[in-house]
Design an enzyme around this catalytic site. Structure first.
Site, PDB file in Angstrom:
ATOM      1  N   LYS A 107      -7.888   1.590  -3.033  1.00 45.49           N
ATOM      2  CA  LYS A 107      -7.999   1.441  -1.899  1.00 45.49           C
ATOM      3  C   LYS A 107      -7.821   2.395  -0.596  1.00 45.49           C
ATOM      4  O   LYS A 107      -8.158   1.571  -0.006  1.00 45.49           O
ATOM      5  CB  LYS A 107      -5.931   0.589  -2.104  1.00 45.49           C
ATOM      6  CG  LYS A 107      -5.514   0.256  -0.453  1.00 45.49           C
ATOM      7  CD  LYS A 107      -5.595  -1.205  -0.014  1.00 45.49           C
ATOM      8  CE  LYS A 107      -4.835  -1.259   1.551  1.00 45.49           C
ATOM      9  NZ  LYS A 107      -5.856  -2.370   2.289  1.00 45.49           N
ATOM     10  N   LYS A 128      -2.219   4.983   8.639  1.00 48.48           N
ATOM     11  CA  LYS A 128      -0.899   5.511   7.798  1.00 48.48           C
ATOM     12  C   LYS A 128      -1.823   5.342   5.713  1.00 48.48           C
ATOM     13  O   LYS A 128      -1.915   6.330   5.178  1.00 48.48           O
ATOM     14  CB  LYS A 128      -0.242   3.343   6.789  1.00 48.48           C
ATOM     15  CG  LYS A 128       0.550   3.623   5.627  1.00 48.48           C
ATOM     16  CD  LYS A 128       1.470   2.154   5.810  1.00 48.48           C
ATOM     17  CE  LYS A 128       1.662   2.237   4.286  1.00 48.48           C
ATOM     18  NZ  LYS A 128       1.953   1.178   3.416  1.00 48.48           N
ATOM     19  N   THR A 180       0.937  -1.620   0.605  1.00 45.49           N
ATOM     20  CA  THR A 180      -0.067   0.131  -0.160  1.00 45.49           C
ATOM     21  C   THR A 180       0.980   1.148   0.061  1.00 45.49           C
ATOM     22  O   THR A 180       1.394   1.356   1.028  1.00 45.49           O
ATOM     23  CB  THR A 180      -1.112  -0.179   1.029  1.00 45.49           C
ATOM     24  OG1 THR A 180      -1.657  -1.331   1.000  1.00 45.49           O
ATOM     25  CG2 THR A 180      -1.534   1.094   1.064  1.00 45.49           C
TER      26      THR A 180
HETATM   27  P1  NAD Z   1       5.753  -6.198   6.952  1.00 46.46           P
HETATM   28  O1  NAD Z   1       6.523  -4.870   8.245  1.00 46.46           O
HETATM   29  O2  NAD Z   1       5.292  -6.871   8.277  1.00 46.46           O
HETATM   30  O3  NAD Z   1       6.499  -6.692   6.139  1.00 46.46           O
HETATM   31  C1  NAD Z   1       7.219  -6.432   5.535  1.00 46.46           C
HETATM   32  C2  NAD Z   1       8.290  -6.417   5.451  1.00 46.46           C
HETATM   33  O4  NAD Z   1       9.431  -5.883   4.126  1.00 46.46           O
HETATM   34  C3  NAD Z   1       9.454  -6.931   5.955  1.00 46.46           C
HETATM   35  O5  NAD Z   1       9.629  -8.044   6.417  1.00 46.46           O
HETATM   36  C4  NAD Z   1      10.804  -6.064   6.015  1.00 46.46           C
HETATM   37  O6  NAD Z   1      11.503  -6.515   6.422  1.00 46.46           O
HETATM   38  C5  NAD Z   1      10.555  -6.346   4.942  1.00 46.46           C
HETATM   39  N1  NAD Z   1      11.574  -4.789   4.192  1.00 46.46           N
HETATM   40  C6  NAD Z   1      11.525  -3.459   4.351  1.00 46.46           C
HETATM   41  N2  NAD Z   1      12.400  -3.452   3.599  1.00 46.46           N
HETATM   42  C7  NAD Z   1      12.549  -4.001   2.573  1.00 46.46           C
HETATM   43  C8  NAD Z   1      13.740  -3.933   1.623  1.00 46.46           C
HETATM   44  N3  NAD Z   1      14.757  -2.943   0.980  1.00 46.46           N
HETATM   45  N4  NAD Z   1      13.980  -5.268   0.913  1.00 46.46           N
HETATM   46  C9  NAD Z   1      13.538  -5.824   1.257  1.00 46.46           C
HETATM   47  N5  NAD Z   1      12.074  -6.266   2.540  1.00 46.46           N
HETATM   48  C10 NAD Z   1      12.594  -5.149   3.140  1.00 46.46           C
HETATM   49  O7  NAD Z   1       4.275  -5.095   7.161  1.00 46.46           O
HETATM   50  P2  NAD Z   1       3.185  -6.396   6.053  1.00 46.46           P
HETATM   51  O8  NAD Z   1       1.665  -6.123   7.445  1.00 46.46           O
HETATM   52  O9  NAD Z   1       3.405  -7.685   5.271  1.00 46.46           O
HETATM   53  O10 NAD Z   1       3.071  -5.196   5.781  1.00 46.46           O
HETATM   54  C11 NAD Z   1       3.284  -5.084   4.203  1.00 46.46           C
HETATM   55  C12 NAD Z   1       2.195  -3.995   3.292  1.00 46.46           C
HETATM   56  O11 NAD Z   1       1.323  -4.185   3.155  1.00 46.46           O
HETATM   57  C13 NAD Z   1       2.356  -1.969   2.975  1.00 46.46           C
HETATM   58  O12 NAD Z   1       2.640  -1.777   2.591  1.00 46.46           O
HETATM   59  C14 NAD Z   1       1.250  -2.599   4.654  1.00 46.46           C
HETATM   60  O13 NAD Z   1       0.229  -1.184   4.648  1.00 46.46           O
HETATM   61  C15 NAD Z   1       0.316  -3.642   3.351  1.00 46.46           C
HETATM   62  N6  NAD Z   1      -0.752  -3.979   4.105  1.00 46.46           N
HETATM   63  C16 NAD Z   1      -0.791  -5.018   5.443  1.00 46.46           C
HETATM   64  C17 NAD Z   1      -2.379  -4.901   5.794  1.00 46.46           C
HETATM   65  C18 NAD Z   1      -2.342  -5.860   6.716  1.00 46.46           C
HETATM   66  O14 NAD Z   1      -2.950  -6.114   7.650  1.00 46.46           O
HETATM   67  N7  NAD Z   1      -0.589  -6.488   7.886  1.00 46.46           N
HETATM   68  C19 NAD Z   1      -3.584  -5.291   4.753  1.00 46.46           C
HETATM   69  C20 NAD Z   1      -2.629  -4.804   4.043  1.00 46.46           C
HETATM   70  C21 NAD Z   1      -2.304  -4.088   3.707  1.00 46.46           C
END
Ligand code: NAD
Length: 290
Positions: A168, A243, A93
């Site tokens: 979204k 966010k 997102t």
């Molecule tokens: P998270 O923080 O659990 O996962 C993100 C991952 O990205 C981490 O494991 C981190 O180590 C990795 N990362 C960061 N920088 C990096 C890089 N340069 N190279 C490689 N890996 C890297 O977050 P999440 O909850 O999995 O969310 C991910 C996305 O999904 C976000 O944009 C969030 O807004 C969206 N989202 C989350 C949810 C939810 O319920 N968690 C729901 C809908 C959308």
């Protein structure tokens, strides 16, 4: 297909595992060793850099925290390093402008790319039941659709580049505002002496009915099981709602849209987060409404 998956956190971990289950070979990369170890347990091949992970793949999927990181990963390590002709899918997102910029750069470098953010939380990512909102050309969508279908229950073409992100944040702005409206309504109903289950039975069949009430009721013991029944643990964290509301406010400003209810929801969630409640499910905001 051989697919590189970048960002195996709460959401990406389960999504990559579902691509493996669908028979794809998945090359995984994350900065976190723990995330990589879990990906390996789920059948992914693990790599120590994005460039190695995207070498020779047919597709690249990313699930990263924010637009700045998405831009830097694609600019520095995907474009020009993944094979020309690979389809690129960013499921994070992020803001609409960055999504459009990254796709424009990808297209200039010879790739098809879509923005494909998701609705549904960690359980839906693990269960393969996400809803994907996709922005991109018809050709890019047609190529992305089978890959996204392996991770979700619905894949919807929202329009051109950036349209997935626009859909979204519009959806989540409505969700934030409707959750607060639902919370304040139940709080007032209680003060007026209504039995909350009875009020639910009435309003869920009347014109006040909405998803925050009937699928995710913020009142413990009322409606279907929701995070309210688990002391507001799990679910969709307040910090993530905040966010999305901040992204919505940026987008509203960029097109001069009047969003008084979205703006108020953003303020209330910012205050709730500042009070140290960012880890609680977003329906917990009902606790602040007396
Ligand atoms: P998270 O923080 O659990 O996962 C993100 C991952 O990205 C981490 O494991 C981190 O180590 C990795 N990362 C960061 N920088 C990096 C890089 N340069 N190279 C490689 N890996 C890297 O977050 P999440 O909850 O999995 O969310 C991910 C996305 O999904 C976000 O944009 C969030 O807004 C969206 N989202 C989350 C949810 C939810 O319920 N968690 C729901 C809908 C959308």
């Amino acid at each position: 297909m051989k697919i590189a998956f970048i960002g195996l956190g709460n959401m990406g971990g389960g999504m990559a595992a579902n691509l493996v289950k669908a028979g794809h070979a998945v090359n995984a990369f994350d900065l976190s060793a723990d995330a990589l170890a879990r990906a390996q347990e789920n059948g992914c091949a693990t790599f120590t850099s994005v460039r190695e992970a995207v070498d020779g793949v047919d597709a690249v999927v990313s699930m990263l925290p924010n637009g700045k990181i998405v831009d830097s990963v694609f600019e520095n390590d995907v474009l020009g390093h993944a094979p020309k002709g690979a389809i690129l899918l960013d499921c994070s997102t992020i803001d609409v402008d960055t999504a459009r910029k990254v796709t424009a750069d990808a297209v200039a470098a010879g790739y098809d790319m879509v923005d494909a953010p998701v609705s549904g939380g960690i359980a839906a990512a693990n269960g393969g039941t996400l809803t994907f909102m996709v922005g991109g050309t018809d050709t890019a969508f047609a190529r992305a659709e089978p890959i996204l279908s392996a991770m979700g229950k619905a894949v919807i073409h929202a329009g051109g580049s950036g349209a997935g992100q626009a859909a979204k944040i519009c959806n989540n702005m409505l969700l934030g505002a409707s959750m607060i409206a639902t919370c304040e309504t139940f709080a007032m109903a209680e003060k007026l002496g209504l039995d909350l289950q009875t009020f639910y039975d009435i309003s869920s069949k009347a014109s006040g009915q909405n998803w925050s009430m009937t699928s995710y009721c913020p009142v413990p013991g009322v409606g279907p099981t929701s995070p309210a029944d688990n002391d507001y643990q799990g679910g969709f964290a307040t910090a993530l709602m905040l966010k999305d509301l901040k992204l919505a406010m940026e987008a509203a400003q960029s097109v001069n849209a009047d969003v008084p209810m979205g703006a108020r929801a953003a303020e209330l969630y910012a205050q709730f987060d500042a009070d140290g409640k960012g880890g609680l499910d977003f329906s917990a905001i009902i606790k602040t409404l007396s």
